[in-house]
Design a protein around this motif. Structure first.
Motif, PDB file in Angstrom:
ATOM      1  N   ARG A 181       1.078  -1.232  -0.065  1.00  0.00           N
ATOM      2  CA  ARG A 181      -0.046  -0.110  -0.020  1.00  0.00           C
ATOM      3  C   ARG A 181       0.989   1.093  -0.326  1.00  0.00           C
ATOM      4  NH1 ARG A 181      -4.573  -2.064   4.291  1.00  0.00           N
ATOM      5  NH2 ARG A 181      -5.469  -3.899   3.523  1.00  0.00           N
ATOM      6  N   GLY A 182       2.224   1.143  -0.085  1.00  0.00           N
ATOM      7  CA  GLY A 182       2.645   2.334  -0.375  1.00  0.00           C
ATOM      8  C   GLY A 182       3.194   2.737   1.428  1.00  0.00           C
ATOM      9  N   GLN A 183       2.774   2.524   2.478  1.00  0.00           N
ATOM     10  CA  GLN A 183       2.928   2.581   3.736  1.00  0.00           C
ATOM     11  C   GLN A 183       4.200   1.917   4.282  1.00  0.00           C
ATOM     12  OE1 GLN A 183      -1.115   2.336   4.955  1.00  0.00           O
ATOM     13  NE2 GLN A 183      -2.196   3.271   3.845  1.00  0.00           N
ATOM     14  N   PHE A 184       4.786   1.150   3.938  1.00  0.00           N
ATOM     15  CA  PHE A 184       5.541   0.778   5.277  1.00  0.00           C
ATOM     16  C   PHE A 184       7.015   1.347   5.166  1.00  0.00           C
ATOM     17  CE2 PHE A 184       9.802  -1.408   5.207  1.00  0.00           C
ATOM     18  CZ  PHE A 184       9.503  -2.306   6.427  1.00  0.00           C
ATOM     19  N   GLN A 185       7.394   1.215   6.236  1.00  0.00           N
ATOM     20  CA  GLN A 185       8.822   2.594   7.390  1.00  0.00           C
ATOM     21  C   GLN A 185       9.656   0.681   7.633  1.00  0.00           C
ATOM     22  OE1 GLN A 185       6.902   5.630   9.944  1.00  0.00           O
ATOM     23  NE2 GLN A 185       5.944   6.764   7.405  1.00  0.00           N
ATOM     24  N   PRO A 186      10.494   1.145   8.374  1.00  0.00           N
ATOM     25  CA  PRO A 186      11.109   0.381   8.810  1.00  0.00           C
ATOM     26  C   PRO A 186      10.800   0.438  10.291  1.00  0.00           C
ATOM     27  CG  PRO A 186      12.697   1.865   7.855  1.00  0.00           C
ATOM     28  CD  PRO A 186      10.876   3.122   7.809  1.00  0.00           C
ATOM     29  N   GLU A 187       9.910   1.449  11.021  1.00  0.00           N
ATOM     30  CA  GLU A 187       9.856   1.571  12.600  1.00  0.00           C
ATOM     31  C   GLU A 187       8.556   0.615  12.279  1.00  0.00           C
ATOM     32  OE1 GLU A 187       9.911   4.067  10.552  1.00  0.00           O
ATOM     33  OE2 GLU A 187      11.890   5.046  11.813  1.00  0.00           O
ATOM     34  N   LEU A 188       7.756   0.002  11.323  1.00  0.00           N
ATOM     35  CA  LEU A 188       6.763  -0.654  11.239  1.00  0.00           C
ATOM     36  C   LEU A 188       6.412  -1.627  12.448  1.00  0.00           C
ATOM     37  CD1 LEU A 188       3.912  -0.178  11.087  1.00  0.00           C
ATOM     38  CD2 LEU A 188       3.915  -1.310   8.335  1.00  0.00           C
ATOM     39  N   LEU A 189       8.441  -2.987  11.739  1.00  0.00           N
ATOM     40  CA  LEU A 189       8.329  -4.206  12.317  1.00  0.00           C
ATOM     41  C   LEU A 189       8.552  -4.517  13.645  1.00  0.00           C
ATOM     42  CD1 LEU A 189      11.378  -4.967   9.744  1.00  0.00           C
ATOM     43  CD2 LEU A 189       8.635  -5.784  10.186  1.00  0.00           C
ATOM     44  N   GLY A 190       9.367  -3.234  14.296  1.00  0.00           N
ATOM     45  CA  GLY A 190       9.517  -2.947  15.987  1.00  0.00           C
ATOM     46  C   GLY A 190       8.051  -2.694  16.988  1.00  0.00           C
ATOM     47  N   LEU A 191       7.297  -2.401  15.983  1.00  0.00           N
ATOM     48  CA  LEU A 191       5.947  -1.463  16.391  1.00  0.00           C
ATOM     49  C   LEU A 191       4.841  -2.362  16.575  1.00  0.00           C
ATOM     50  CD1 LEU A 191       5.749   1.986  15.176  1.00  0.00           C
ATOM     51  CD2 LEU A 191       5.646   1.621  17.365  1.00  0.00           C
TER      52      LEU A 191
END
Length: 326
Positions: A181-191
């Motif tokens: 969806r074009g909303q990926f950020q590296p912090e998303l894995l940790g969150l």
């Protein structure tokens, strides 16, 4: 007849006389090459003593300065020292970890096979016609009774393999969908990992408090509860995947996604309700005698039944809905 005179006489003509050389140099072929002898290390030696041959130099260039490393006594001593240090470090780690986690008991929950994993996944998703739900018991290694069989030998036994792999898959799947969806950020894995672990910890706290107030004790209670709290991720993953593939990109927000979620929730709730009976509803609920004590026993059993129902249907619905939202 006399020759005419021109005033002076011409000098006599002399023909060159060939000179003979006493010594003529002889042509000789060059000396044959000296055969090179193969050295002990697989190269070719030099014809001169005390100097390495070209083959030895080639081997030295090939292997570098570490060609004879394994034959070095210092290297062997360092290798033995490293093995000893690793062994002592492993023993130290096991001794300190055993203070907080029973490693031998934890290994019991990872004793699974491929056939068990497939059958368990099918049981979690389609639990309606499964019988019986009671766990199999045997005699322990020290002769103790009531020893439960490992998961590979009992389909009703809880395991840690499926919950752990489901948790990891859920984290990666959520990040992958965010990337599509074009909303990926590296912090998303940790969150995502933190949020999933917080949900599991809250569930365990709720169950432990309920077991404490209702006087429910079980030796393997904590690990069993952790295992059963992780089975919900199987239904969450199925809900997310099916909804994303067949709901036209609406995720779990459309009617199709809600339908899949309701089925997965009911299947997981039924599975939890039938599987946790031996933990929250033990048979030895009381050993009292008389009408008053029998009434107390029945009241406790009814309270435990309500606790099991609330955890299986209310708590599971709340957390599964929160985790499956896009």
């Amino acid at each position: 007849m006399q020759r005419p005179a021109y005033g002076h006489s011409s000098p006599p003509l002399h023909h060159p006389v060939p000179q003979h050389v006493s010594t003529v140099p002889q042509l000789r072929s060059p000396p044959p090459p000296i055969p090179q002898q193969q050295t002990q290390h697989g190269g070719y030696g030099s014809p001169y003593p005390g100097q390495p041959g070209p083959g030895a130099q080639q081997n030295q260039n090939m292997f570098g300065p570490y060609g004879n490393f394994m034959n070095d006594p210092t290297a062997q001593l360092a290798s033995q020292f490293g093995q000893t240090a690793f062994k002592h470090g492993q023993e130290y780690l096991e001794q300190n970890v055993n203070r907080y986690v029973n490693v031998s008991a934890l290994k019991h929950y990872f004793n699974v096979t491929n056939s068990y994993v497939l059958q368990k996944l099918a049981l979690v998703i389609f639990p309606w016609r499964h019988k019986p739900w009671s766990r199999k018991q045997t005699i322990g290694p020290n002769g103790q009774e009531g020893w439960y069989l490992p998961p590979r030998d009992d389909i009703n036994s809880p395991d840690m393999y499926i919950p752990v792999m489901s948790l990891v898959t859920y984290i990666l799947l959520s990040s992958a969908i965010a990337g599509f969806r074009g909303q990926f950020q590296p912090e998303l894995l940790g969150l995502t990992a933190s949020w999933a672990l917080v949900v599991v910890i809250i569930e365990i706290l709720i169950l432990k408090l309920g077991c404490y107030f209702l006087s429910i004790s079980n030796e393997s209670q904590l690990l069993d509860l952790v295992a059963y709290s992780g089975y919900k991720f199987v239904g969450i993953i199925a809900t997310i995947v099916i909804a994303e593939l067949f709901s036209g990109g609406k995720g779990t927000g459309g009617w199709f996604g809600w339908s899949v979620f309701i089925y997965m929730f009911l299947a997981n709730a039924f599975f939890i309700m039938r599987s946790l009976r031996y933990v929250l509803l033990p048979e030895n609920t009381g050993d009292g005698r008389g009408s008053m004590q029998t009434g107390n026993t029945r009241a406790k059993k009814q309270q435990r039944t309500w606790l099991l129902f609330a955890y299986a249907y209310i708590v599971q619905f709340l957390f599964m809905w929160m985790l499956s939202r896009p």
